[in-house]
Enzyme design. Structure first.
Site, PDB file in Angstrom:
ATOM      1  N   GLU A 146      10.012  36.394  -2.551  1.00 47.72           N
ATOM      2  CA  GLU A 146      11.022  35.452  -2.675  1.00 47.72           C
ATOM      3  C   GLU A 146      12.299  35.858  -2.855  1.00 47.72           C
ATOM      4  OE1 GLU A 146       7.876  35.017  -3.888  1.00 47.72           O
ATOM      5  OE2 GLU A 146       7.087  33.027  -3.775  1.00 47.72           O
ATOM      6  N   ALA A 172       5.453  30.146   1.872  1.00 47.54           N
ATOM      7  CA  ALA A 172       5.951  28.702   2.144  1.00 47.54           C
ATOM      8  C   ALA A 172       6.590  28.907   3.450  1.00 47.54           C
ATOM      9  CB  ALA A 172       6.959  28.195   1.026  1.00 47.54           C
ATOM     10  N   GLU A 222       0.334  32.596  -4.154  1.00 46.88           N
ATOM     11  CA  GLU A 222       0.338  31.382  -5.303  1.00 46.88           C
ATOM     12  C   GLU A 222      -0.587  30.445  -4.768  1.00 46.88           C
ATOM     13  OE1 GLU A 222       4.525  30.484  -4.507  1.00 46.88           O
ATOM     14  OE2 GLU A 222       5.012  31.125  -6.558  1.00 46.88           O
ATOM     15  N   GLY A 280       4.330  31.742  -1.331  1.00 50.20           N
ATOM     16  CA  GLY A 280       3.248  30.480  -1.796  1.00 50.20           C
ATOM     17  C   GLY A 280       2.020  31.039  -1.382  1.00 50.20           C
TER      18      GLY A 280
HETATM   19  C1  HXC Z   1       7.877  30.697   8.462  1.00 51.43           C
HETATM   20  C2  HXC Z   1       7.011  32.801   8.876  1.00 51.43           C
HETATM   21  C3  HXC Z   1       6.836  33.276   7.491  1.00 51.43           C
HETATM   22  C4  HXC Z   1       7.097  31.960   6.696  1.00 51.43           C
HETATM   23  C5  HXC Z   1       6.006  34.868   8.834  1.00 51.43           C
HETATM   24  N1  HXC Z   1       6.636  33.756   9.827  1.00 51.43           N
HETATM   25  N2  HXC Z   1       6.114  34.413   7.745  1.00 51.43           N
HETATM   26  N3  HXC Z   1       7.791  31.641   9.476  1.00 51.43           N
HETATM   27  N4  HXC Z   1       7.873  30.972   7.149  1.00 51.43           N
HETATM   28  N5  HXC Z   1       6.985  32.510   5.390  1.00 51.43           N
HETATM   29  C6  HXC Z   1       6.592  33.658  11.188  1.00 51.43           C
HETATM   30  C7  HXC Z   1       7.609  34.909  11.850  1.00 51.43           C
HETATM   31  O1  HXC Z   1       9.005  33.931  11.690  1.00 51.43           O
HETATM   32  C8  HXC Z   1       7.256  34.961  13.173  1.00 51.43           C
HETATM   33  O2  HXC Z   1       7.655  34.078  13.970  1.00 51.43           O
HETATM   34  C9  HXC Z   1       5.690  35.035  13.076  1.00 51.43           C
HETATM   35  O3  HXC Z   1       5.415  34.125  11.800  1.00 51.43           O
HETATM   36  C10 HXC Z   1       5.159  36.508  12.924  1.00 51.43           C
HETATM   37  O4  HXC Z   1       5.890  37.157  11.921  1.00 51.43           O
HETATM   38  P1  HXC Z   1       6.517  38.451  12.254  1.00 51.43           P
HETATM   39  O5  HXC Z   1       7.466  38.592  11.131  1.00 51.43           O
HETATM   40  O6  HXC Z   1       7.070  38.724  13.462  1.00 51.43           O
HETATM   41  O7  HXC Z   1       5.433  39.403  11.636  1.00 51.43           O
HETATM   42  P2  HXC Z   1       5.353  40.984  11.146  1.00 51.43           P
HETATM   43  O8  HXC Z   1       6.363  41.778  11.623  1.00 51.43           O
HETATM   44  O9  HXC Z   1       4.069  41.421  11.116  1.00 51.43           O
HETATM   45  O10 HXC Z   1       5.829  40.660   9.534  1.00 51.43           O
HETATM   46  C11 HXC Z   1       4.670  39.994   8.766  1.00 51.43           C
HETATM   47  C12 HXC Z   1       5.530  39.652   7.317  1.00 51.43           C
HETATM   48  C13 HXC Z   1       6.662  38.999   8.037  1.00 51.43           C
HETATM   49  C14 HXC Z   1       5.727  40.956   6.486  1.00 51.43           C
HETATM   50  C15 HXC Z   1       4.508  38.840   6.513  1.00 51.43           C
HETATM   51  O11 HXC Z   1       6.557  37.674   8.568  1.00 51.43           O
HETATM   52  C16 HXC Z   1       7.448  38.358   6.563  1.00 51.43           C
HETATM   53  O12 HXC Z   1       8.198  39.041   5.582  1.00 51.43           O
HETATM   54  N6  HXC Z   1       7.185  37.150   6.151  1.00 51.43           N
HETATM   55  C17 HXC Z   1       7.626  36.254   5.282  1.00 51.43           C
HETATM   56  C18 HXC Z   1       7.231  36.451   3.816  1.00 51.43           C
HETATM   57  C19 HXC Z   1       7.882  35.848   2.688  1.00 51.43           C
HETATM   58  O13 HXC Z   1       8.930  36.102   2.278  1.00 51.43           O
HETATM   59  N7  HXC Z   1       7.050  35.055   2.116  1.00 51.43           N
HETATM   60  C20 HXC Z   1       7.828  34.045   1.133  1.00 51.43           C
HETATM   61  C21 HXC Z   1       8.366  32.490   1.463  1.00 51.43           C
HETATM   62  S1  HXC Z   1       9.242  31.848   0.294  1.00 51.43           S
HETATM   63  P3  HXC Z   1       8.017  34.124  15.333  1.00 51.43           P
HETATM   64  O14 HXC Z   1       8.429  32.704  16.074  1.00 51.43           O
HETATM   65  O15 HXC Z   1       9.316  34.916  15.191  1.00 51.43           O
HETATM   66  O16 HXC Z   1       7.142  34.818  16.402  1.00 51.43           O
HETATM   67  C22 HXC Z   1       7.686  31.024  -0.519  1.00 51.43           C
HETATM   68  C23 HXC Z   1       8.193  30.316  -1.768  1.00 51.43           C
HETATM   69  C24 HXC Z   1       7.154  29.425  -2.279  1.00 51.43           C
HETATM   70  O17 HXC Z   1       6.593  30.978  -0.380  1.00 51.43           O
HETATM   71  C25 HXC Z   1       7.453  28.322  -3.511  1.00 51.43           C
HETATM   72  C26 HXC Z   1       7.811  27.048  -2.918  1.00 51.43           C
HETATM   73  C27 HXC Z   1       7.904  26.135  -3.975  1.00 51.43           C
END
Ligand code: HXC
Length: 258
Positions: free
Chosen positions: A132, A65, A112, A109
């Protein structure tokens, strides 16, 4: 309808939906989930479409998400808007078969969403996770529920508590994905599976999907009864006569969805 965060192509009875927010690794925001639900409803409503494939980019199916969109929300915000609940239920409630073709990250997400599809075909590069816990929250769209049903308590606890990623090989071993293929072959494999499904009789496809899904909602004896009754009802279709007749006549069936 034109979409901003996804693309949709309907070709030979398969609707191919691509998540397309490359700047955020296809992070799921309200707009994207709204468009995805709309596209799936259109697929359900379009008689030409017989199967759906959802995919992302090479690097990410979806990295979760959208953290930017969520970060400032309060408890009352997410509780009252019931964040993404309607979307994930509506995606899982699609009547036609939906295949997730996953390359790269399917996290939070994103994992999911893939699990809300009927089955997952993964590229060797796929990485699944429920990270998360690293954000001070927990999974909210099925990461503690569908994942546990798919891979069992030990691995689901491991994934949800440590936030570690699972590669495609482990995901296949654990039962999260149905097939793993080289990245170059992912779309060919997913579209091939979708085309195979599209050739079947639609009433039996819908009935098979409903029956498998029933296994997650009920007891074994109730599920067996549900399956048996649905099996019996298939004998009311012309396609049952055609399918069995074609087998006996050693020819390909010509299903007419009747
Ligand atoms: C918003 C995101 C994002 C996310 C990545 N980006 N994941 N933006 N939400 N979930 C953005 C980064 O900020 C970055 O933007 C660009 O995408 C590229 O990501 P990087 O981190 O620079 O890439 P990399 O170093 O290759 O790492 C990839 C990654 C990492 C390991 C996937 O991005 C990451 O850990 N992302 C978050 C994963 C996460 O925690 N997901 C769970 C979310 S909570 P910029 O502008 O800086 O270039 C969830 C809850 C669901 O899903 C339930 C809801 C009800």
């Amino acid at each position: 309808m034109a979409f901003e965060t996804i693309t949709v192509e309907v070709d030979d009875h398969v609707s191919l939906i691509k998540l397309s927010r490359p700047e955020a690794l296809n992070a799921l925001n309200s707009e994207l989930l709204g468009e995805l639900c709309q596209a799936l409803k259109e697929a359900d409503d379009n008689d030409k479409v017989r199967c759906v494939v959802i995919t992302g980019s090479e690097k990410a199916f979806a990295a979760g998400a959208d953290i930017k969109e969520m970060s400032e929300k309060s408890f009352v915000d997410v509780f009252t808007e019931n964040l993404f609940a309607e979307a994930i239920d509506s995606i899982a409630g699609t009547r036609k078969p939906v295949i997730a073709a996953v390359s790269g990250y399917a996290l939070g997400g994103g994992c999911e969403l893939a699990m809300a599809c009927d089955f997952i075909i993964a590229a060797e590069t796929a990485k699944f996770g429920q990270p998360e816990i690293n954000l001070g929250v927990i999974a909210g769209m099925g990461g503690t529920q569908r994942l546990t049903r798919a891979i069992g308590k030990a691995k689901a606890m491991d994934m949800n508590l440590t936030g570690r990623f699972m590669d495609a090989e482990e995901a296949e071993r654990a039962g999260l994905v149905s097939r793993v293929v080289p990245a170059k072959k992912l779309m060919e494999e997913a579209m091939g599976a979708a085309t195979k499904i599209a050739e079947k009789s639609m009433p039996s496809v819908l009935a098979a999907k409903e029956s498998v899904n029933r296994a997650f909602e009920t007891t074994l004896s109730e599920g067996m009864l549900f399956e048996r009754r649905v099996f019996h009802s298939m004998f009311a279709t012309e396609d049952q006569k055609e399918g069995m007749g074609a087998f006996l006549e050693k020819r390909q069936p010509q299903f007419r969805d009747k």
